[in-house]
Design a protein around this motif. Structure first.
Motif, PDB file in Angstrom:
ATOM      1  N   SER A  14       2.087   7.054  -6.582  1.00 29.59           N
ATOM      2  CA  SER A  14       1.048   8.010  -6.997  1.00 29.59           C
ATOM      3  C   SER A  14       1.399   9.430  -6.596  1.00 29.59           C
ATOM      4  CB  SER A  14      -0.302   7.628  -6.396  1.00 29.59           C
ATOM      5  OG  SER A  14      -0.302   7.888  -5.010  1.00 29.59           O
ATOM      6  N   SER A  15       2.470   9.587  -5.838  1.00 30.07           N
ATOM      7  CA  SER A  15       2.832  10.929  -5.384  1.00 30.07           C
ATOM      8  C   SER A  15       3.882  11.575  -6.278  1.00 30.07           C
ATOM      9  CB  SER A  15       3.342  10.877  -3.945  1.00 30.07           C
ATOM     10  OG  SER A  15       4.592  10.227  -3.891  1.00 30.07           O
ATOM     11  N   CYS A  16       4.029  11.058  -7.517  1.00 32.70           N
ATOM     12  CA  CYS A  16       4.982  11.651  -8.455  1.00 32.70           C
ATOM     13  C   CYS A  16       4.427  12.972  -8.993  1.00 32.70           C
ATOM     14  CB  CYS A  16       5.236  10.704  -9.622  1.00 32.70           C
ATOM     15  SG  CYS A  16       6.033   9.174  -9.122  1.00 32.70           S
ATOM     16  N   ILE A  17       5.355  13.822  -9.426  1.00 36.59           N
ATOM     17  CA  ILE A  17       4.956  15.104 -10.005  1.00 36.59           C
ATOM     18  C   ILE A  17       4.394  14.859 -11.404  1.00 36.59           C
ATOM     19  CG2 ILE A  17       5.827  17.319 -10.828  1.00 36.59           C
ATOM     20  CD1 ILE A  17       7.973  17.094  -8.601  1.00 36.59           C
ATOM     21  N   LYS A  18       3.207  15.373 -11.634  1.00 32.74           N
ATOM     22  CA  LYS A  18       2.562  15.226 -12.943  1.00 32.74           C
ATOM     23  C   LYS A  18       2.386  16.627 -13.562  1.00 32.74           C
ATOM     24  CE  LYS A  18       0.081  11.214 -11.141  1.00 32.74           C
ATOM     25  NZ  LYS A  18       0.399  11.457  -9.700  1.00 32.74           N
ATOM     26  N   ASP A  19       1.591  16.665 -14.644  1.00 34.20           N
ATOM     27  CA  ASP A  19       1.402  17.933 -15.357  1.00 34.20           C
ATOM     28  C   ASP A  19      -0.007  18.481 -15.133  1.00 34.20           C
ATOM     29  OD1 ASP A  19       3.940  17.738 -16.392  1.00 34.20           O
ATOM     30  OD2 ASP A  19       3.288  16.908 -18.318  1.00 34.20           O
ATOM     31  N   ASP A  20      -0.092  19.758 -14.848  1.00 32.73           N
ATOM     32  CA  ASP A  20      -1.352  20.488 -14.892  1.00 32.73           C
ATOM     33  C   ASP A  20      -1.319  21.349 -16.148  1.00 32.73           C
ATOM     34  OD1 ASP A  20      -1.947  19.404 -12.471  1.00 32.73           O
ATOM     35  OD2 ASP A  20      -2.043  21.282 -11.362  1.00 32.73           O
ATOM     36  N   VAL A  21      -2.297  21.175 -17.017  1.00 30.83           N
ATOM     37  CA  VAL A  21      -2.308  21.903 -18.289  1.00 30.83           C
ATOM     38  C   VAL A  21      -3.107  23.199 -18.142  1.00 30.83           C
ATOM     39  CG1 VAL A  21      -2.979  21.810 -20.720  1.00 30.83           C
ATOM     40  CG2 VAL A  21      -2.072  19.758 -19.585  1.00 30.83           C
ATOM     41  N   LEU A  76       0.830  -1.203   0.000  1.00 30.82           N
ATOM     42  CA  LEU A  76       0.000   0.000   0.000  1.00 30.82           C
ATOM     43  C   LEU A  76       0.869   1.259   0.000  1.00 30.82           C
ATOM     44  CD1 LEU A  76      -2.894  -0.798   2.505  1.00 30.82           C
ATOM     45  CD2 LEU A  76      -3.126  -0.177   0.102  1.00 30.82           C
ATOM     46  N   LEU A  77       1.884   1.249   0.869  1.00 31.89           N
ATOM     47  CA  LEU A  77       2.771   2.411   0.960  1.00 31.89           C
ATOM     48  C   LEU A  77       3.473   2.672  -0.367  1.00 31.89           C
ATOM     49  CD1 LEU A  77       4.652   2.291   4.389  1.00 31.89           C
ATOM     50  CD2 LEU A  77       3.067   4.014   3.568  1.00 31.89           C
ATOM     51  N   PHE A 137       1.225   4.260  -2.757  1.00 36.58           N
ATOM     52  CA  PHE A 137       0.988   5.663  -2.412  1.00 36.58           C
ATOM     53  C   PHE A 137       2.127   6.528  -2.939  1.00 36.58           C
ATOM     54  CE2 PHE A 137      -1.184   3.956   1.612  1.00 36.58           C
ATOM     55  CZ  PHE A 137      -2.343   3.712   0.889  1.00 36.58           C
ATOM     56  N   PHE A 138       3.353   6.072  -2.719  1.00 42.36           N
ATOM     57  CA  PHE A 138       4.486   6.883  -3.128  1.00 42.36           C
ATOM     58  C   PHE A 138       4.590   6.970  -4.654  1.00 42.36           C
ATOM     59  CE2 PHE A 138       6.072   5.913   1.222  1.00 42.36           C
ATOM     60  CZ  PHE A 138       5.983   7.211   1.673  1.00 42.36           C
TER      61      PHE A 138
END
Lengths: 236, 278
Positions: free
Chosen positions: A24-31, A17-18, A21-22
């Motif tokens: 999914s905590s990567c930096i992604k893009d906001d357009v 689970l941990l 979680f980590f």
């Protein structure tokens, strides 16, 4: 079931689970929708000129995200017998009358133009150039921002003064003010500074900036990169 | 009537008894509550905290509590132009220790009181980073020393054919340093057990009201969940499942009913607990 048997399994499940979680905590893009109409803006204008005298005009091109881009601008006069203009934007008064000076950039099939009127006479006592603009700022968010402003030329600098009717929310962390040519982002914008006055008259001295260099005043929450308010700087 | 440690309220540990929980708490938000209590967008921001929580009965009336963010990650997404595809503002992240709370709970009421009461003091140690990243807009802690005093009251009872349940209420005051506004904290919870106390379901309402007597944006540039003058009323549900007498899993979900200057998105938690109180 014995706890000594359960514990490693629970820890294993928890570890999986941990890990997820980590991941999914990567930096992604906001357009950001940052399209603006490309624009030619004549930045050096006069309304009058004497016969045989000259005036150096200039223009800037801003692309579809408001970035200033060097392009080849074509200058023309609507009446060369009144005033003619060179490829570098040098206007010369030729004869009495009024004509329109055009600055044009052709990008494929798209033609972008700006213009101004000029009157040529025998003698000009006062040559009017744009030294001051005014307008209002208003909120674009749920945070209150409002008030009127004047933008004045002071030598090579600009003085942005907010009037007594100005107010802004002081609860927002990291509120900054910018001059920009795209009202959606601070990309390419000139950061004036952190907002520290939230009511009444105050001013900012903006060095080495022309009065026609920017089209918007932006209030941005810099830490969150969110626009809070804006004011349109009127064209010439 | 005794209740497990994942229940809040005025109940303290017996001397020498302990409870530990290792959990992950996370929140990802692209909206926040403004000063007017409305929702505005923001660059997508994530907060991930790995907490170690522990309680230990120092005496039969006096329990020591620690809640430490062993690892905290705060990130913001890239801002990318929808027109050119270029990055306008690069995202950023910080990984570090978070803040730690040290607390002491003292049972005011007598043993087996019908309505037990307790008084707690919690010291919030600013171990985390309050300004990190290229723009100094990321945090793993609020950068200030909290001093919280809290009063708890609760009552256990039975419902639905002797099913054990409880309610608890609390009120507290958070004295904050470094120009942060003081806070009034309040809340309540209701818990009920199922399957012979193997499963506990707890519903909570928590609130923070800022006294707004601290610094404003004129002097403070902190952001995120640690912003000054934050307020909220939140609700949450937590499910705790024992897999043995001592080991269990805990999962939770929380969201805000209202807020000011705080993230507007649900937070989640999942953890494993070790209960040495039995």
């Amino acid at each position: 079931m014995k706890s000594s048997f359960l514990f490693p399994r629970i820890v294993a499940v928890f570890s999986i689970l941990l890990s997820s979680f980590f991941m999914s905590s990567c930096i992604k893009d906001d357009v950001v929708d940052d399209y603006v109409n490309p624009e030619i803006r004549i930045t050096s204008i006069t309304d009058s000129l004497a016969i045989d005298s000259t005036f150096q005009s200039s223009a800037l091109y801003f692309n579809n995200v408001g970035e200033q881009v060097e392009v080849e601008v074509v200058w023309t006069s609507s009446n060369d017998s009144v005033a003619n203009i060179t490829n570098s934007g040098l206007i010369k008064g030729v004869g009495i009358g009024t004509c329109t000076i055009y600055s044009k950039y052709v990008n494929g099939e798209v033609e972008i133009t700006d213009s101004f009127l000029i009157a040529v006479s025998v003698k000009v006592t006062v040559m009017v150039v744009t030294l001051e603009k005014s307008g209002t700022v208003a909120t674009t968010s749920s945070y209150p921002v409002s008030g009127s402003y004047t933008l004045e030329v002071q030598g090579d600098d600009l003085l942005l003064t907010f009037n007594a009717d100005y107010s802004a929310d002081n609860s927002l962390p990291g509120l900054y003010i910018f001059l920009a040519n795209n009202n959606s982002t601070t990309a390419g914008a000139l950061e004036i500074g952190l907002v520290t006055v939230f009511n009444g008259v105050h001013s900012y001295l903006i060095p080495n900036t022309g009065i026609n260099d920017y089209g918007f005043i932006l209030y941005f929450c810099k830490p969150f990169n969110v626009k809070v308010g804006q004011g349109i700087i009127p064209p010439n | 009537m005794a209740f497990p440690s994942f229940c809040g309220g005025p109940w303290v540990q017996k001397k020498g008894k302990s409870y530990f929980k290792l959990s992950e708490w996370w929140l990802v938000f692209d909206e926040h509550y403004t000063s007017a209590g409305l929702k505005d967008p923001n660059v997508t921001t994530g907060v991930y905290n790995t907490f170690l929580y522990g309680e230990y009965g120092i005496t039969n009336r006096f329990t020591g509590i620690v809640s430490s963010a062993l690892f905290s990650r705060n990130y913001m997404n890239n801002l990318v132009s929808g027109t050119t595809g270029k990055t306008i503002v690069a995202g950023d992240a910080v990984n570090y220790l978070g803040d730690t709370d040290l607390g002491f709970k003292y049972q005011l009421s007598k043993k087996d009181a019908k309505v037990p009461m307790a008084l707690s003091i919690v010291l919030g140690l600013p171990i985390g980073k309050s300004a990190a990243g290229d723009a100094m807009n990321l945090q793993t802690g609020d950068g200030e020393f909290n001093q919280i005093i809290q009063f708890d009251i609760g009552k256990g009872f039975t419902v639905f054919k002797k099913r054990q349940a409880y309610y608890a209420l609390y009120g507290g005051f958070n004295n904050r340093s470094n120009g942060f506004s003081e806070e009034i904290r309040f809340g309540g919870e209701f818990g009920i057990e199922f399957f012979s106390k193997k499963l506990w379901v707890i519903a909570r309402v928590n609130g923070i009201e800022s006294m707004k007597n601290g610094a404003t944006a004129e002097t403070v540039t902190s952001t995120s969940i640690f912003a000054n003058n934050s307020e909220y009323i939140s609700y949450s549900v937590e499910v705790n499942q024992y897999f043995s007498n001592k080991i269990g899993l805990s999962v939770g979900l929380a969201s805000a009913l209202r807020g000011e200057i705080i993230a507007a998105a649900p937070s989640f938690s999942a953890g494993i607990f070790l209960d040495f109180t039995k």
